[in-house]
Write a protein that holds these residues in place. Structure first.
Motif, short mmCIF file in Angstrom:
data_model
loop_
_atom_site.label_atom_id
_atom_site.label_comp_id
_atom_site.label_asym_id
_atom_site.label_seq_id
_atom_site.Cartn_x
_atom_site.Cartn_y
_atom_site.Cartn_z
N LEU A 1 38.08 38.77 42.72
CA LEU A 1 37.83 37.52 43.45
C LEU A 1 38.99 36.54 43.24
CD1 LEU A 1 36.53 34.41 43.58
CD2 LEU A 1 35.67 36.10 45.23
N HIS A 2 39.49 36.47 42.01
CA HIS A 2 40.62 35.59 41.74
C HIS A 2 41.83 35.98 42.59
CE1 HIS A 2 42.98 32.72 39.38
NE2 HIS A 2 43.96 33.60 39.52
N LEU A 3 42.07 37.28 42.71
CA LEU A 3 43.20 37.75 43.51
C LEU A 3 43.02 37.39 44.98
CD1 LEU A 3 43.80 41.21 41.82
CD2 LEU A 3 45.30 39.21 41.71
N ILE A 4 41.81 37.49 45.48
CA ILE A 4 41.52 37.11 46.87
C ILE A 4 41.79 35.63 47.08
CG2 ILE A 4 39.66 36.82 48.57
CD1 ILE A 4 38.44 39.45 47.33
N SER A 5 41.34 34.81 46.13
CA SER A 5 41.48 33.36 46.29
C SER A 5 42.92 32.88 46.15
CB SER A 5 40.59 32.62 45.28
OG SER A 5 41.12 32.71 43.97
N SER A 6 43.76 33.69 45.54
CA SER A 6 45.15 33.27 45.28
C SER A 6 46.18 34.09 46.05
CB SER A 6 45.44 33.32 43.78
OG SER A 6 45.27 34.64 43.31
N LYS A 7 45.73 34.71 47.15
CA LYS A 7 46.64 35.52 47.98
C LYS A 7 47.88 34.74 48.40
CE LYS A 7 43.65 37.45 50.86
NZ LYS A 7 43.08 38.11 52.04
N LYS A 8 47.68 33.47 48.74
CA LYS A 8 48.78 32.61 49.20
C LYS A 8 49.92 32.56 48.17
CE LYS A 8 49.67 27.76 49.79
NZ LYS A 8 49.13 26.47 49.47
N ASN A 9 49.58 32.69 46.89
CA ASN A 9 50.57 32.62 45.82
C ASN A 9 51.10 34.00 45.42
OD1 ASN A 9 48.29 30.39 45.22
ND2 ASN A 9 50.34 29.58 44.87
N LYS A 10 50.73 35.03 46.19
CA LYS A 10 51.17 36.40 45.93
C LYS A 10 50.83 36.82 44.49
CE LYS A 10 54.76 35.87 49.32
NZ LYS A 10 56.15 35.71 49.62
N GLU A 11 49.65 36.40 44.05
CA GLU A 11 49.23 36.66 42.68
C GLU A 11 48.88 38.14 42.49
OE1 GLU A 11 47.00 34.25 39.21
OE2 GLU A 11 47.31 33.40 41.19
N LYS A 12 49.25 38.65 41.33
CA LYS A 12 48.87 40.01 40.95
C LYS A 12 48.67 40.06 39.44
CE LYS A 12 53.60 41.78 40.81
NZ LYS A 12 54.50 42.82 41.25
N VAL A 13 47.99 41.09 38.98
CA VAL A 13 47.75 41.28 37.55
C VAL A 13 48.85 42.17 37.01
CG1 VAL A 13 46.15 42.15 35.80
CG2 VAL A 13 45.25 41.11 37.88
N VAL A 14 49.48 41.73 35.91
CA VAL A 14 50.56 42.52 35.32
C VAL A 14 50.29 42.91 33.87
CG1 VAL A 14 52.34 41.64 36.89
CG2 VAL A 14 51.91 40.45 34.73
N GLY A 15 49.11 42.50 33.34
CA GLY A 15 48.79 42.85 31.97
C GLY A 15 47.36 42.50 31.63
N GLY A 16 46.86 43.12 30.57
CA GLY A 16 45.50 42.86 30.11
C GLY A 16 44.46 43.47 31.04
N ARG A 17 43.33 42.81 31.16
CA ARG A 17 42.24 43.27 32.02
C ARG A 17 42.72 43.25 33.47
NH1 ARG A 17 36.39 44.04 31.28
NH2 ARG A 17 35.82 44.87 33.31
N LYS A 18 42.66 44.40 34.13
CA LYS A 18 43.23 44.52 35.47
C LYS A 18 42.20 44.47 36.59
CE LYS A 18 47.62 46.76 34.42
NZ LYS A 18 47.77 46.29 33.11
N SER A 19 40.92 44.68 36.27
CA SER A 19 39.89 44.68 37.30
C SER A 19 38.54 44.40 36.65
CB SER A 19 39.87 46.02 38.04
OG SER A 19 39.51 47.06 37.15
N GLY A 20 37.55 44.14 37.49
CA GLY A 20 36.20 43.92 37.00
C GLY A 20 36.00 42.50 36.49
#
Length: 159
Positions: free
Chosen positions: A26-45
């Motif tokens: 959900l966080h990734l969906i809400s921050s699409k404009k900022n090209k946000e991605k997970v690069v470490g730690g908890r990656k999903s869920g």
């Protein structure tokens, strides 16, 4: 230290709102404009107490990494995350949830401090507090959109 307090009224079950608020997806969906991605730690869920996540996103024209750790959690009532590394001198975000009249109210309390002393305070005052408040509002609009429809089922398996 700037503090942002935001109240969001959501017509949905408290557990759905609580879980959407902890959802990496959900966080990734809400921050699409900022090209946000997970690069470490908890990656999903759903992020849990003691876990970290490192985000990489473009904010104010610059790519930055930001690592936060869940430092407190009480199911369906509260959780808090705190920056362990990133651009801020300090950053703490508390999330509170309560029900009233068949609605869930989410209260966000975000406290942050920019580095660079007086210059950082000036940046906070001139634009950063507003920028951060708008970022939070967008996130909460996305939580509300998903929670008030059946879309939450795409994100949270058990609520």
């Amino acid at each position: 230290m700037p503090t942002i307090t935001l109240l969001t009224r959501i017509q949905a079950d408290k557990s759905i709102v609580f879980n959407l608020s902890r959802s990496i997806e959900l966080h990734l969906i809400s921050s699409k404009k900022n090209k946000e991605k997970v690069v470490g730690g908890r990656k999903s869920g759903l992020i849990e107490l003691g876990e970290t996540v490192t985000w990489r996103a473009k904010h104010l024209g610059v790519y930055q990494n930001f690592t936060s750790k869940i430092i407190g959690c009480e199911t369906d009532k509260y959780f808090a995350d705190e920056m362990t590394s990133g651009a801020f001198e300090s950053f703490k975000h508390e999330h509170y949830f309560f029900e009233k009249n068949d609605c869930t109210f989410q209260i966000d309390v975000l406290e942050f401090k920019s580095p660079f002393g007086v210059l950082g305070k000036l940046v906070d005052f001139l634009f950063l507090k507003t920028y951060m408040a708008n970022f939070l509002k967008k996130r909460n609009e996305t939580i509300k959109e998903y929670a008030e429809s059946e879309k939450w089922k795409e994100i949270v398996l058990i609520a």
